[in-house]
Design an enzyme around this catalytic site. Structure first.
Site, PDB file in Angstrom:
ATOM      1  N   ASN A 187      36.214  41.968  35.466  1.00 28.02           N
ATOM      2  CA  ASN A 187      36.436  42.148  36.905  1.00 28.02           C
ATOM      3  C   ASN A 187      36.053  40.995  37.821  1.00 28.02           C
ATOM      4  O   ASN A 187      35.767  41.220  38.996  1.00 28.02           O
ATOM      5  CB  ASN A 187      35.713  43.418  37.364  1.00 28.02           C
ATOM      6  CG  ASN A 187      36.508  44.654  36.998  1.00 28.02           C
ATOM      7  OD1 ASN A 187      37.665  44.772  37.383  1.00 28.02           O
ATOM      8  ND2 ASN A 187      35.911  45.543  36.236  1.00 28.02           N
TER       9      ASN A 187
ATOM     10  N   ASP B  80      45.613  47.881  39.132  1.00 31.13           N
ATOM     11  CA  ASP B  80      44.771  48.893  39.785  1.00 31.13           C
ATOM     12  C   ASP B  80      45.554  49.597  40.879  1.00 31.13           C
ATOM     13  O   ASP B  80      45.060  50.554  41.472  1.00 31.13           O
ATOM     14  CB  ASP B  80      43.533  48.226  40.406  1.00 31.13           C
ATOM     15  CG  ASP B  80      42.383  48.175  39.404  1.00 31.13           C
ATOM     16  OD1 ASP B  80      42.492  48.807  38.344  1.00 31.13           O
ATOM     17  OD2 ASP B  80      41.382  47.497  39.693  1.00 31.13           O
TER      18      ASP B  80
ATOM     19  N   ARG C 142      31.986  40.848  42.651  1.00 26.10           N
ATOM     20  CA  ARG C 142      31.693  42.282  42.468  1.00 26.10           C
ATOM     21  C   ARG C 142      30.234  42.461  42.010  1.00 26.10           C
ATOM     22  O   ARG C 142      29.939  43.236  41.084  1.00 26.10           O
ATOM     23  CB  ARG C 142      32.644  42.915  41.459  1.00 26.10           C
ATOM     24  CG  ARG C 142      32.823  44.402  41.691  1.00 26.10           C
ATOM     25  CD  ARG C 142      33.485  45.096  40.504  1.00 26.10           C
ATOM     26  NE  ARG C 142      33.780  46.480  40.830  1.00 26.10           N
ATOM     27  CZ  ARG C 142      34.004  47.429  39.938  1.00 26.10           C
ATOM     28  NH1 ARG C 142      34.018  47.153  38.661  1.00 26.10           N
ATOM     29  NH2 ARG C 142      34.251  48.666  40.313  1.00 26.10           N
TER      30      ARG C 142
ATOM     31  N   LYS D 289      38.557  51.009  26.669  1.00 26.69           N
ATOM     32  CA  LYS D 289      39.187  50.251  27.763  1.00 26.69           C
ATOM     33  C   LYS D 289      38.286  49.048  28.020  1.00 26.69           C
ATOM     34  O   LYS D 289      37.115  49.206  28.361  1.00 26.69           O
ATOM     35  CB  LYS D 289      39.298  51.136  29.003  1.00 26.69           C
ATOM     36  CG  LYS D 289      39.886  50.421  30.222  1.00 26.69           C
ATOM     37  CD  LYS D 289      40.080  51.424  31.362  1.00 26.69           C
ATOM     38  CE  LYS D 289      40.460  50.772  32.665  1.00 26.69           C
ATOM     39  NZ  LYS D 289      40.474  51.736  33.776  1.00 26.69           N
ATOM     40  N   TRP D 290      38.840  47.856  27.848  1.00 25.19           N
ATOM     41  CA  TRP D 290      38.066  46.600  27.922  1.00 25.19           C
ATOM     42  C   TRP D 290      38.372  45.935  29.254  1.00 25.19           C
ATOM     43  O   TRP D 290      39.427  45.348  29.427  1.00 25.19           O
ATOM     44  CB  TRP D 290      38.473  45.698  26.757  1.00 25.19           C
ATOM     45  CG  TRP D 290      37.712  44.424  26.621  1.00 25.19           C
ATOM     46  CD1 TRP D 290      37.655  43.397  27.508  1.00 25.19           C
ATOM     47  CD2 TRP D 290      36.912  44.029  25.505  1.00 25.19           C
ATOM     48  NE1 TRP D 290      36.867  42.392  27.018  1.00 25.19           N
ATOM     49  CE2 TRP D 290      36.402  42.744  25.788  1.00 25.19           C
ATOM     50  CE3 TRP D 290      36.579  44.631  24.283  1.00 25.19           C
ATOM     51  CZ2 TRP D 290      35.577  42.050  24.893  1.00 25.19           C
ATOM     52  CZ3 TRP D 290      35.772  43.936  23.403  1.00 25.19           C
ATOM     53  CH2 TRP D 290      35.268  42.669  23.714  1.00 25.19           C
ATOM     54  N   ASP D 291      37.426  46.019  30.172  1.00 28.31           N
ATOM     55  CA  ASP D 291      37.667  45.556  31.543  1.00 28.31           C
ATOM     56  C   ASP D 291      37.084  44.151  31.758  1.00 28.31           C
ATOM     57  O   ASP D 291      36.248  43.665  30.962  1.00 28.31           O
ATOM     58  CB  ASP D 291      37.018  46.560  32.507  1.00 28.31           C
ATOM     59  CG  ASP D 291      37.729  46.638  33.850  1.00 28.31           C
ATOM     60  OD1 ASP D 291      38.512  45.732  34.171  1.00 28.31           O
ATOM     61  OD2 ASP D 291      37.464  47.612  34.600  1.00 28.31           O
TER      62      ASP D 291
ATOM     63  N   CYS E 121      42.271  45.286  30.161  1.00 26.55           N
ATOM     64  CA  CYS E 121      42.239  45.548  31.596  1.00 26.55           C
ATOM     65  C   CYS E 121      41.479  44.406  32.257  1.00 26.55           C
ATOM     66  O   CYS E 121      40.550  43.858  31.683  1.00 26.55           O
ATOM     67  CB  CYS E 121      41.517  46.876  31.853  1.00 26.55           C
ATOM     68  SG  CYS E 121      41.296  47.262  33.596  1.00 26.55           S
TER      69      CYS E 121
ATOM     70  N   ASP F 149      35.410  56.417  32.267  1.00 25.95           N
ATOM     71  CA  ASP F 149      35.478  55.051  32.805  1.00 25.95           C
ATOM     72  C   ASP F 149      34.089  54.578  33.206  1.00 25.95           C
ATOM     73  O   ASP F 149      33.053  55.122  32.776  1.00 25.95           O
ATOM     74  CB  ASP F 149      36.485  55.030  33.977  1.00 25.95           C
ATOM     75  CG  ASP F 149      37.171  53.688  34.142  1.00 25.95           C
ATOM     76  OD1 ASP F 149      36.541  52.785  34.725  1.00 25.95           O
ATOM     77  OD2 ASP F 149      38.313  53.520  33.684  1.00 25.95           O
ATOM     78  N   ASP F 150      34.038  53.575  34.043  1.00 25.00           N
ATOM     79  CA  ASP F 150      32.822  52.888  34.480  1.00 25.00           C
ATOM     80  C   ASP F 150      31.763  53.876  35.009  1.00 25.00           C
ATOM     81  O   ASP F 150      32.094  54.800  35.757  1.00 25.00           O
ATOM     82  CB  ASP F 150      33.247  51.941  35.615  1.00 25.00           C
ATOM     83  CG  ASP F 150      32.159  50.965  35.987  1.00 25.00           C
ATOM     84  OD1 ASP F 150      31.060  51.065  35.448  1.00 25.00           O
ATOM     85  OD2 ASP F 150      32.452  50.094  36.836  1.00 25.00           O
TER      86      ASP F 150
HETATM   87  C1  DGJ Z   1      38.721  47.931  37.335  1.00 30.25           C
HETATM   88  C2  DGJ Z   1      39.726  48.708  36.522  1.00 30.25           C
HETATM   89  O1  DGJ Z   1      40.987  48.152  36.648  1.00 30.25           O
HETATM   90  C3  DGJ Z   1      39.689  50.153  36.969  1.00 30.25           C
HETATM   91  O2  DGJ Z   1      40.674  50.886  36.321  1.00 30.25           O
HETATM   92  C4  DGJ Z   1      38.331  50.702  36.682  1.00 30.25           C
HETATM   93  O3  DGJ Z   1      38.103  50.721  35.314  1.00 30.25           O
HETATM   94  C5  DGJ Z   1      37.275  49.880  37.405  1.00 30.25           C
HETATM   95  N1  DGJ Z   1      37.408  48.494  37.105  1.00 30.25           N
HETATM   96  C6  DGJ Z   1      35.897  50.342  37.026  1.00 30.25           C
HETATM   97  O4  DGJ Z   1      34.931  49.522  37.536  1.00 30.25           O
END
Ligand code: DGJ
Length: 731
Positions: A482, A550, A445, A478-480, A528, A368-369
């Site tokens: 935020n 989340d 963020r 996984k394409w986030d 995501c 992940d990140d």
């Molecule tokens: C938000 C995602 O929903 C989490 O699962 C994770 O990937 C974090 N971002 C990472 O910054």
């Protein structure tokens, strides 16, 4: 025949599954809506038109067919602004003279086998032309020169109609589209409940049901994404409707940006629904000859309650929206390191998790990140998509090989649409983010949002992501996403097109996704947005599964997954077993219940496997084995909401039944203990004549007994406990 036309009476009839939809062009050229509901035999139901309402004060068009004919009272097929209909309108076009008075009259129609794709937009599709027919009705506003094609695809065997519109400028002048919703539906009654799904980060898609009121209700997003706060999906149903009884109409918008679903009940107790791109901060300039295509709305009708409505969406979205090899292929059970390590990891740590994963039967490790740039927390580096070798020693390929050597696939996280002000990319291109010159750039963020309407930005992302994806054996992305969008301006567009940026952003996102999934067809993409902030049908077109929330707390997930299930199939909902006490809620839940709840979707783990006890590891092995065993029932079977968590806040139950009805999987979760109580549940969807064996106990029941008399659960159920029962029909 899903589409029939009576040319003499200018009646258009769609028969989708066992639902019927009828409209008619009146002699004065207006296209009126006559009926939508259960199958009916007659097509000419123009007697339903309310031509005797005395709409005092409402203007009457000169070409009225009776002295009471007002656009304000007639059921419009696609409602326009400013020509005498005072209800909410779907279309408003500004002419060079500044007027936005818009009026459409019928011009022609055509019928197409199958379903044309929507250029640049995600949409439902047909696997072969016999699955559906498409009707295109061309309407025109002769004064402005706006030509509007109303498109309807009726699916042959599903109660589903996909709608959108195409607006073309046939004039010699510039036109400005002020608002362009994708549909209008006028219903001649108002005794409906409205169901919609609201929420926030870590609490998405909460079910809310309330009676319609006179006036306008709007379920909408202006955040630049479909959002955690409101899902682009609403239901109107009978006030008496239940899971299995009553009429229900669903409206699902295949779009990931600003949307509005507006519902108005007028003074005559008529209901109007319009759904489409949110008109706030939206405008589209149309040069002569240009056209604008709206995203589509998928309408589903059910004559048998909410369950049938959901089943139709599930089937359609599973087979006619999700695409690529992962639509049907078995998805890997994964372990994601986010809640295991957050930013504190390196290659060895990941490989150690992968070692345990391999022993336990888990099939993929997702990094992940935090693997790129100088990212050790969320203050920097988005946009710098090059590997941080301080953490990933020896480079990505070396890590992927180590993980692959253990027998696991490897997946990776990106947040492509974002840029950190502290990043090399921002140093090089401070103008690449959305911004308004002279205004402060608000961060969310600690990050800004890239201007996805720009081709150079998208090219950069395509190249840098392609480089990573080609550099090693990467099986999953996984394409986030935020944060939401603010100061939405684009450096490259002139002032008169700044209101196009929200939509151009979304089109740019779709273009990039399409390029990537085409270039890497075997990679499984998971959507995501801080969990489920962009859980919409459009994203399912590119990624067949989406991180549902989340919030990984099993009890909270009962609510979130319940709400999500109304439109979206289990195969689309990612769900993971995480640590206890839970990181979001602090609640302790048994390992078993965490597994039982996560098994309601695309299953995985999100904890440090190295920290599990021997007993917990044994449970992982059993869960993995069960998920394989039940995979086809959960992912390809029918889903039944047996007991809603909202009904009592103490317990809930759901069930999957395999397509052939030979297997059923019942899950019952006690969210809070009910003292001195035993539980009872009635199953659904079984074959009444078959005998089902409770495989764990050997007890036998006829299907009709389980459905009509039900099952008394003998187990004691404490806080957060759960049971799963697997039933198999006897040969
Ligand atoms: C938000 C995602 O929903 C989490 O699962 C994770 O990937 C974090 N971002 C990472 O910054």
């Amino acid at each position: 025949m899903p589409i029939t036309v009576n040319d003499q009476k200018k009646l258009f009839r769609l028969d989708a599954g066992n639902s019927t939809y009828i409209m008619q062009v009146r002699e004065n050229g207006y296209l009126l809506h006559l009926y939508y509901g259960s199958h009916i035999s007659d097509s000419d139901v123009s007697h339903l038109l309310d031509n005797h309402i005395n709409a005092a004060f409402s203007p009457l068009p000169p070409s009225r067919e009776s002295s009471y004919f007002s656009l304000d009272t007639q059921p419009q097929e696609y409602s326009c602004n400013g020509a005498g209909d005072f209800r909410i309108s779907a279309l408003s076009v500004k002419m060079p003279n500044g007027s936005t008075s818009t009026e459409l009259k019928y011009a022609s129609y055509k019928i197409i086998d199958g379903k044309p794709s929507l250029e640049g937009l995600p949409a439902t599709y047909v696997n072969c032309d016999s699955e559906a027919k498409t009707l295109e009705i061309t309407m025109e506003d002769t004064l402005s020169g706006a030509e509007v094609v109303l498109c309807y695809t009726a699916f042959e065997s599903l109660n589903a109609i996909a709608r959108n519109v195409r607006i073309r400028n046939t004039s010699d002048a510039l036109l400005k589209v002020d608002r362009a919703y994708s549909m209008t539906l006028d219903l001649n009654r108002a005794d409906f409940d409205l169901i919609h799904f609201h929420g926030k980060h870590v609490a998405e898609r909460k079910f809310e049901r309330s009676p319609l009121i006179h006036g306008i209700q709007s379920i909408a997003s202006k955040r630049g994404s479909s959002s955690h706060n409101h899902n682009p999906f609403v239901i109107l149903c009978d006030k008496t409707a239940t899971e299995t009884f009553g009429e229900a109409y669903g409206f699902s918008f295949v779009y990931s940006g600003n949307f509005a679903s507006d519902i108005e009940v007028d003074c005559f107790d008529h209901t109007r629904v319009i759904m489409g791109i949110n008109p706030t901060d939206f405008e589209w300039l149309l040069s002569p000859g240009d056209f604008f295509t709206t995203p589509e709305v998928v309408m589903v009708y059910s004559d048998a309650g909410l369950e049938k409505l959901s089943h139709t969406y599930h089937r359609l979205y599973r087979k006619n929206l999700c695409r690529g090899p992962w639509r049907d292929a078995k998805r890997p059970i994964l372990v994601n390191n986010w809640e295991a390590t957050y930013f504190e990891f390196n290659s060895d740590k990941l490989v150690n998790i992968a070692k345990d994963a391999a022993e336990l039967g888990i099939e993929m490790l997702v990094m992940d990140d935090g693997w790129f740039g100088n990212r050790n927390d969320d203050h920097s580096s988005l946009g710098d998509w090059f590997v941080n070798e301080d953490k990933i020693s020896g480079g990505l390929d070396a890590l992927v090989k180590r993980v692959n050597d253990l027998g696991l696939k490897f997946g990776i996280w990106f947040e492509p649409e974002m840029i950190s002000p502290i990043s090399k990319l921002y140093e090089a291109h401070p103008d690449w983010c959305l911004h308004v010159n002279g205004r402060d750039r608000s961060t969310g963020r600690q990050q800004l949002v890239l201007d996805m309407s720009r081709k150079d930005v998208r090219d950069y992302l395509f190249n840098v992501m392609s480089e990573i994806l080609s550099s090693s054996n990467i099986a999953y992305v996984k394409w986030d996403f935020n944060r939401n969008l603010s100061e939405v301006g684009s450096e490259l567009l002139p002032p008169e097109q700044q209101h196009e940026v929200f939509h151009r952003y979304v089109l740019g996102l779709y273009e990039l996704l399409e390029r990537l999934i085409t270039a890497f067809p075997n990679v499984l993409f998971e959507g995501c947005s801080g969990g489920g902030g962009r859980f919409d049908p459009a994203m399912l077109y590119y990624s067949p599964q989406i991180w549902t929330s989340d919030n990984t707390d099993a009890i909270e997930r009962c609510y979130i997954q319940y709400g999500t299930s109304f439109a979206y199939p289990a195969s689309s909902m990612s769900a993971h077993v995480s640590a206890s006490p839970n990181h979001q809620t602090g609640r302790a839940t048994s390992f078993k219940t965490r597994g039982n709840v996560a098994m309601a979707g695309a299953f995985g783990y999100e904890l440090d496997l190295n920290k599990l006890s021997v007993e917990e590891k044994q449970l992982v092995k059993e869960q993995v084995e069960s998920y394989h065993k039940y995979y086809h029932i959960i992912n390809f079977g029918d889903f039944y909401r047996l007991i809603s968590p909202y009904d009592n806040n103490y317990y809930c139950a759901w069930e999957y039944v395999s397509e052939d009805k030979n297997e059923a999987l019942l899950t019952f979760v006690s969210m809070r203990v009910v003292i001195n109580h035993t539980y009872f549940v009635r199953l659904r969807g079984l074959d009444p004549t078959k005998i089902y064996v409770d495989v764990a106990t050997g007890d036998e029941y006829h299907g009709d007994t389980l459905m009509n008399a039900g099952l008394r659960l003998k187990e004691w159920m404490g806080d957060g406990s759960s049971i799963v029962k697997y039933f198999k029909a006897k040969e």
